[in-house]
Design an enzyme around this catalytic site. Structure first.
Site, PDB file in Angstrom:
ATOM      1  N   SER A 251     -49.149  46.143  16.520  1.00 50.44           N
ATOM      2  CA  SER A 251     -48.197  46.580  15.859  1.00 50.44           C
ATOM      3  C   SER A 251     -46.925  45.926  16.317  1.00 50.44           C
ATOM      4  O   SER A 251     -46.457  45.891  17.570  1.00 50.44           O
ATOM      5  CB  SER A 251     -47.874  48.011  15.618  1.00 50.44           C
ATOM      6  OG  SER A 251     -48.237  48.531  16.943  1.00 50.44           O
ATOM      7  N   THR A 284     -49.407  48.859  20.378  1.00 49.17           N
ATOM      8  CA  THR A 284     -48.207  48.357  20.302  1.00 49.17           C
ATOM      9  C   THR A 284     -47.976  47.200  20.853  1.00 49.17           C
ATOM     10  O   THR A 284     -48.771  46.828  21.581  1.00 49.17           O
ATOM     11  CB  THR A 284     -47.267  49.407  20.763  1.00 49.17           C
ATOM     12  OG1 THR A 284     -47.668  49.337  22.421  1.00 49.17           O
ATOM     13  CG2 THR A 284     -47.456  50.863  20.364  1.00 49.17           C
ATOM     14  N   ASP A 285     -47.114  46.435  20.483  1.00 51.38           N
ATOM     15  CA  ASP A 285     -46.464  45.220  21.066  1.00 51.38           C
ATOM     16  C   ASP A 285     -45.720  46.102  22.514  1.00 51.38           C
ATOM     17  O   ASP A 285     -45.749  47.250  22.419  1.00 51.38           O
ATOM     18  CB  ASP A 285     -45.536  44.459  20.381  1.00 51.38           C
ATOM     19  CG  ASP A 285     -45.296  43.211  21.035  1.00 51.38           C
ATOM     20  OD1 ASP A 285     -44.662  42.089  20.246  1.00 51.38           O
ATOM     21  OD2 ASP A 285     -45.758  43.053  22.201  1.00 51.38           O
ATOM     22  N   TRP A 286     -45.739  45.318  23.298  1.00 59.37           N
ATOM     23  CA  TRP A 286     -45.197  45.611  24.664  1.00 59.37           C
ATOM     24  C   TRP A 286     -44.059  46.189  24.771  1.00 59.37           C
ATOM     25  O   TRP A 286     -43.014  45.286  24.953  1.00 59.37           O
ATOM     26  CB  TRP A 286     -45.477  44.519  25.905  1.00 59.37           C
ATOM     27  CG  TRP A 286     -46.726  44.727  26.596  1.00 59.37           C
ATOM     28  CD1 TRP A 286     -46.909  44.718  27.762  1.00 59.37           C
ATOM     29  CD2 TRP A 286     -47.941  44.578  26.002  1.00 59.37           C
ATOM     30  NE1 TRP A 286     -48.228  44.717  28.021  1.00 59.37           N
ATOM     31  CE2 TRP A 286     -49.105  44.434  26.889  1.00 59.37           C
ATOM     32  CE3 TRP A 286     -48.525  44.552  24.364  1.00 59.37           C
ATOM     33  CZ2 TRP A 286     -50.590  44.442  26.528  1.00 59.37           C
ATOM     34  CZ3 TRP A 286     -49.988  44.401  24.162  1.00 59.37           C
ATOM     35  CH2 TRP A 286     -50.845  44.425  25.265  1.00 59.37           C
ATOM     36  N   THR A 287     -43.625  47.532  24.588  1.00 60.01           N
ATOM     37  CA  THR A 287     -42.367  48.131  24.852  1.00 60.01           C
ATOM     38  C   THR A 287     -42.362  49.439  25.349  1.00 60.01           C
ATOM     39  O   THR A 287     -43.560  49.919  25.484  1.00 60.01           O
ATOM     40  CB  THR A 287     -42.133  48.247  23.246  1.00 60.01           C
ATOM     41  OG1 THR A 287     -40.612  48.945  23.235  1.00 60.01           O
ATOM     42  CG2 THR A 287     -42.836  49.318  22.288  1.00 60.01           C
TER      43      THR A 287
END
Ligand code: GLC
Length: 702
Positions: A251, A284-287
């Site tokens: 995502s 998730t994308d890396w956040t």
């Protein structure tokens, strides 16, 4: 020392009271007994293991182990870093026999830290080049080679393919993406996913969805009408899911019509799963931490890179009733279902020795087949050319791929000088010496933001007198123009989309002086995305788009220039006459340097919404008017249209009743042809012939 022998040793001891001995013995027995009672994860007992998990264990399972592995160091009380340089890992639950699994980037090849054992990975051509091959079989072959490296280096999931639609030519990550058309995007992505997963490792189709700009990507709200969203920005993912079932979807950072995609149940559950039948996991994308309970509730199963505080957020939210534990169970179960698919779970003994040699050959062949010949006025293939004046700094330092997470730690990159020499064509040694000296000084690199990898070189001016001399002493000229692009920053119009003064002067001077003595000039575009061509394209005799052409780039370009390979690439996106002609240019953040803030906001998980047009929100006002859907296919309004590309031979096409097409090579050289089908002006199918000898035919079915 087994538990049993330890216990025996205890009973020999004199200084421990009998009671303590019994207690200690029981202490040894407990785990053994306990393990005997708690289920150990198998492929067929996920529900049983899930039921045996505590709330805290489930919360741990859906939160990654942190940034540590990317930098090669394990974090405190996280799992040991299994593969240095990997982007992330899931957490283990040893009590239940749940191992951690390893994920690493990226779309042009595996990115891990080579380290002392020199674990290099093949730098394949970038996604854009692969799409321009229009060859799903070739892309699947590249995927299989890439997947073999993922397997043999002990990684379980590669964070690829990157497959966002090219809404605007200046998106900094377009090099990692495929096309302005969702069908081509989806078909190429599905081929890549099938190829990689054929090796028993997973993929992560990214970035879901409408992550169409890099500027303020962690805070930007993409405002897209639903019919446009579905037809353009989701359609590629839909095709990839329905046709190839990627193990995971990533995502994206951005918001979509308000909510973050990572918290959007409509997107991640209603559409992705209930409508499309996606069976895998969403990470998730890396956040950094956002609203973790909301992410879980939306069906975002795994938080990456993961922070301990997210575990506590989840436990607290379940305990205070904010998050229904059943929703956590759904996500935790998907992590377990992912784990049991992985080589690591099955105890695969990876060799750390993938077949890099054969993969280099795949990379070279793929690179040549995705290059696009835009102009050729009897210049190519090079005939009777023994020595060329090789100009342009990029000739001596080929851009193999883009920067950011899509970078690959490659064993080498073949530059065009060596590629030509390998093909038996000499280069002017004087010019070469000048350029090699120039690129020995990093001060000659462009300034600018680069997340991972290196900035491109500023072009070197060449005095006219030297060009005159080169024209006398060489049979032809080849000029390489380079563009670097990367994650975290969008491109700009001046000196990026448009060539800069030095580049235009070089092309102009070389064409004038070489043509004055009846010699030909070829320009090679070693670029990450579309550039302006209309103002100068009639000056040289040939233009070849080489894209980010991988570690064998110099050899692949030489293969095409010499005719060893007949170019068969076709543009997967439109080359407009001018940037301003692009409909989305009215709603795109040109030159808004939010990049550094963006990097910080990536680290902090979200940027502060200050209501800035094209930065905090971007309205996709152009609707369906993206690429050829706006410009058309006949080329009248553009420099080069979608689907365009020349060959060294010619083909005839005969339509049959059943819709199939007989393609015949009517020229003098073997070559391959791409046939595209359009319905109401929209790409509906495509196919590519095998290599056809002169006079040979093939019937393509759709
Ligand atoms: C990056 C990228 C994503 C990548 C991930 C892990 O920020 O957006 O494509 O896979 O983080 O490196």
């Amino acid at each position: 020392m087994t538990d049993h022998s330890r216990m025996c040793a205890f009973f020999q001891l004199e200084d421990v009271s009998m009671l303590r001995k019994i207690v200690l013995a029981l202490a040894f027995m407990m785990p053994v007994m306990a393990n005997a009672q708690v289920p150990q994860l198998r492929e067929d007992n996920v529900d049983e293991v899930l039921k045996a998990m505590t709330l805290h264990e489930k919360a741990r399972l859906v939160v990654g182990t942190g940034w540590g592995s990317m930098f090669g160091v394990g974090l405190l009380n996280a799992d040991p870093v299994e593969v240095r340089g990997a982007a992330g890992m899931t957490r283990s639950v040893k009590r239940l026999g749940v191992p951690s699994v390893v994920m690493a980037d990226g779309p042009a090849g595996l990115r891990i830290m080579p380290g002392r054992s020199k674990r290099y990975c093949t730098g394949f051509p970038v996604g854009t080049l692969l799409a321009c091959s229009w060859d799903t079989a070739l892309v699947q072959e590249v995927g299989a080679a890439m997947g073999q490296e993922v397997l043999e280096y002990g990684v379980d999931i590669i964070l690829a393919p990157g497959m966002n639609l090219m809404r605007n030519p200046l998106c900094g990550r377009n090099f990692e993406y495929y096309s302005e058309d969702p069908l081509l995007t989806g078909k190429i992505a599905a081929a890549m996913i099938r190829g990689i997963q054929s090796q028993g490792v997973g993929t992560s189709a990214k970035h879901f969805a409408a992550n169409s700009q890099e500027t303020n990507r962690t805070g930007n709200n993409a405002i897209v009408e639903e019919d446009v969203l579905r037809a353009l920005y989701l359609k590629g993912f839909e095709i990839a899911v329905r046709e190839a079932q990627p193990w995971t979807i990533m995502s994206s950072y951005n918001k979509l019509n308000g909510p973050y995609t990572q918290e959007d149940k409509w997107l991640l559950t209603d559409v992705l799963r209930d409508e499309w039948g996606f069976e895998g996991l969403v990470m998730t994308d890396w956040t950094s931490p956002r609203n973790t309970p909301a992410q879980i509730a939306a069906g975002n199963d795994l938080m990456e890179p993961g922070f301990k505080k997210q575990i506590n957020q989840i436990v607290k939210a379940v305990k205070n009733g904010e998050l229904d534990e059943a929703l956590l169970d759904v996500c935790a179960k998907r992590v377990l279902e992912l784990v049991v698919k992985t080589p690591r779970f099955h105890g695969y003994q990876y060799s750390n020795q993938p077949d890099l040699k054969s993969h280099a050959e795949v990379s070279r062949r793929a690179a040549a087949d995705g290059m696009v010949l835009l102009e050729n006025r009897s210049a190519l293939p090079l005939q009777g050319v023994k020595k060329v004046a090789l100009l342009g700094v990029g000739s001596y330092d080929i851009i193999a791929g883009g920067t950011g997470s899509g970078n690959v730690n490659k064993p080498y990159v073949v530059n065009l000088m060596d590629g030509l020499k390998n093909a038996g064509i000499a280069v002017d040694e004087g010019a070469a010496a000048d350029y090699l000296k120039y690129i020995s000084h990093n001060s000659n690199r462009k300034k600018g933001y680069v997340m991972v990898g290196k900035a491109a070189w500023k072009e070197k001016a060449v005095p006219v007198a030297q060009i005159k001399s080169l024209a006398m002493n060489n049979d032809a000229a080849v000029i390489t123009i380079i563009r670097q692009a990367g994650e975290g920053e969008d491109r700009s119009v001046n000196d990026d989309f448009c060539l800069d003064e030095t580049e235009l002067a070089l092309i102009g001077d070389v064409c004038r002086e070489f043509h004055a003595v009846g010699k030909k000039v070829t320009v090679v575009l070693n670029i990450g995305g579309v550039v302006e061509t209309a103002s100068w394209k009639l000056l040289p005799d040939a233009i070849l788009v080489a894209w980010g052409c991988g570690q064998e780039g110099g050899n692949a370009i030489a293969d095409v220039l010499t005719g060893a390979v007949n170019p068969s690439g076709r543009l997967s996106m439109t080359f407009p006459l001018a940037y301003e002609d692009v409909p989305s240019s009215a709603n795109f953040p040109i030159g808004k340097k939010e990049v550094i803030k963006d990097v910080m906001s990536t680290a902090t998980g979200a940027s502060k919404d200050k209501g800035r047009k094209d930065v905090d929100y971007t309205v996709y006002e152009e609707g369906m008017n993206v690429g050829y859907r706006y410009f058309g296919l006949d080329g009248a309004k553009v420099s080069y249209p979608f689907g365009y590309g020349l060959s060294y031979t010619t083909f005839s096409k005969e339509e049959l009743e059943d819709g199939s097409v007989i393609v015949t090579n009517t020229g003098a050289r073997s070559g391959r042809e791409v046939v595209m089908r359009f319905e109401n002006g929209i790409l509906s199918a495509f196919a590519k012939t095998r290599l056809l000898a002169p006079g040979e035919s093939e019937t393509l079915k759709f």
